[in-house]
Write a protein that holds these residues in place. Sequence first.
Motif, PDB file in Angstrom:
ATOM      1  N   PRO A   1      11.026  19.930   9.055  1.00  0.00           N
ATOM      2  CA  PRO A   1      10.366  20.432   7.641  1.00  0.00           C
ATOM      3  C   PRO A   1       9.535  19.363   7.115  1.00  0.00           C
ATOM      4  O   PRO A   1       9.949  18.179   7.513  1.00  0.00           O
ATOM      5  N   PRO A   2       8.906  19.740   6.240  1.00  0.00           N
ATOM      6  CA  PRO A   2       7.795  18.843   5.581  1.00  0.00           C
ATOM      7  C   PRO A   2       8.751  17.871   4.649  1.00  0.00           C
ATOM      8  O   PRO A   2       9.854  18.256   4.154  1.00  0.00           O
ATOM      9  N   LEU A   3       8.281  16.805   4.537  1.00  0.00           N
ATOM     10  CA  LEU A   3       9.193  15.853   3.584  1.00  0.00           C
ATOM     11  C   LEU A   3       9.386  16.286   2.206  1.00  0.00           C
ATOM     12  O   LEU A   3       8.365  16.713   1.567  1.00  0.00           O
ATOM     13  N   SER A   4      10.572  16.383   1.619  1.00  0.00           N
ATOM     14  CA  SER A   4      10.837  16.487   0.550  1.00  0.00           C
ATOM     15  C   SER A   4      10.494  15.671  -0.606  1.00  0.00           C
ATOM     16  O   SER A   4      10.329  14.447  -0.052  1.00  0.00           O
ATOM     17  N   PRO A   5      10.043  16.089  -1.775  1.00  0.00           N
ATOM     18  CA  PRO A   5       9.714  15.064  -2.886  1.00  0.00           C
ATOM     19  C   PRO A   5      10.806  14.027  -3.029  1.00  0.00           C
ATOM     20  O   PRO A   5      10.463  12.736  -3.083  1.00  0.00           O
TER      21      PRO A   5
ATOM     22  N   ARG B   1       0.776  -1.051   0.046  1.00  0.00           N
ATOM     23  CA  ARG B   1      -0.083  -0.063  -0.015  1.00  0.00           C
ATOM     24  C   ARG B   1       0.816   1.291   0.129  1.00  0.00           C
ATOM     25  O   ARG B   1       0.935   2.234   0.776  1.00  0.00           O
ATOM     26  N   ARG B   2       1.779   1.207  -0.856  1.00  0.00           N
ATOM     27  CA  ARG B   2       2.764   2.297  -1.090  1.00  0.00           C
ATOM     28  C   ARG B   2       2.314   3.617  -1.114  1.00  0.00           C
ATOM     29  O   ARG B   2       2.669   4.820  -0.647  1.00  0.00           O
ATOM     30  N   GLU B   3       1.042   3.855  -1.909  1.00  0.00           N
ATOM     31  CA  GLU B   3       0.206   5.116  -1.968  1.00  0.00           C
ATOM     32  C   GLU B   3       0.019   5.632  -0.837  1.00  0.00           C
ATOM     33  O   GLU B   3      -0.268   6.930  -0.510  1.00  0.00           O
ATOM     34  N   ASP B   4      -0.309   5.118   0.266  1.00  0.00           N
ATOM     35  CA  ASP B   4      -0.465   5.617   1.831  1.00  0.00           C
ATOM     36  C   ASP B   4       0.603   5.935   2.451  1.00  0.00           C
ATOM     37  O   ASP B   4       0.561   6.748   3.612  1.00  0.00           O
ATOM     38  N   ILE B   5       1.869   5.615   2.159  1.00  0.00           N
ATOM     39  CA  ILE B   5       3.241   6.078   2.802  1.00  0.00           C
ATOM     40  C   ILE B   5       3.349   7.681   2.875  1.00  0.00           C
ATOM     41  O   ILE B   5       3.580   8.234   4.079  1.00  0.00           O
ATOM     42  N   PRO B   6       3.100   8.426   1.923  1.00  0.00           N
ATOM     43  CA  PRO B   6       3.344   9.752   2.104  1.00  0.00           C
ATOM     44  C   PRO B   6       2.367  10.325   3.011  1.00  0.00           C
ATOM     45  O   PRO B   6       2.792  11.007   3.947  1.00  0.00           O
TER      46      PRO B   6
END
Length: 348
Positions: free
Chosen positions: A221-225, A197-202
């Motif tokens: 800081p927010p996670l970078s791309p 369920r990799r789409e849930d990771i971010p």
Amino acid sequence: MSISQLESCSFVHHQVLAEQRFIFGQSQAMRALEAKLTTVAMSKVPILICGDLGTGKELLARLIHGLSSLRNGSFVKINCATAPATLFDSELLAHENGESAATNGKNAGRLAMANSGTLFLDEVTELDEVCQAKLLQLLQEGSLCPADRHNDAPAEIRIICATNGNPEQNIASGTFREDLYYRINVIGLRLPPLRERREDIPGLAQHFVEFFNARFNCQAPPLSPRLTLALKAFDWPGNVSQLENMMKRYSILGSEEAIVGELNSNSQSHQLVADIPEISASKSISLKSVTKEMVRNFERQIITKVLEAHRWNRAEAARALNISYRSLLYKVKSSQVMNPRIQGNTLP
């Protein structure tokens, strides 16, 4: 809210509802699980939750309890892996040396604590033969009566079991009773590993960062791309628990370097680092051609991981990579990215 926070015996209904977005995410498997959760919770039949270590089986059990008609009762947990037969009576009934809790003045057992509530049996397939027989009696008769007691009061208890193993294999090997399996598996739920369920990771990762920033008064800081892509590419052998701990470290230290090493060092992660070719002092190499080939390999790895994360949906993958759909098709063809579901072909 993190798993470590959810230690109280009961939940307020609206608190549980607030947690559903975190638990289920946007993946197809988790949304299908979410769709049937309320119906499952309102029934009182036994439930078996299967899933790898760290996928959140106990948290899901607590959510079910909080959504059920027994939510005002206690949520009581027993780890079956640490409950041998000699301790099973004392754990469930506080029953020692022929005396019950009522006669020896000791605290009530887990069974009494869970009455009008939920009894959560973690790692249920680890129970030995004697304990399995006692659990089967509880499920069949609604009570668990030691050999020297005759006034066993029926209990109104919802039983939820969990395992990170394969019950069918345990049955085949003779270590788990088949009749007990059918009793505890009236409703079976599966929590997929994080790599499915990799789409849930971010969303999960950012949730943990915001939570730990607030909890520890940090300003990570927010996670970078770049980091988000690496998180999605990682295989997560420890699942959500591992992600939670990694984001805690990121929040406290406030640097991507604090976690990049772990992402790149795990042998199961299919590292996003191209292999450096063998270099010999006896011959020269073309830096330009070697670098070009490494970039090409690196790009192929990234494209493959993003396609996997989006279940090989090319349009979604192109948007995630911020490139045009046509550019993605060209790169897939030139890099020979293979869809494992269609053997012998590049992406359709």
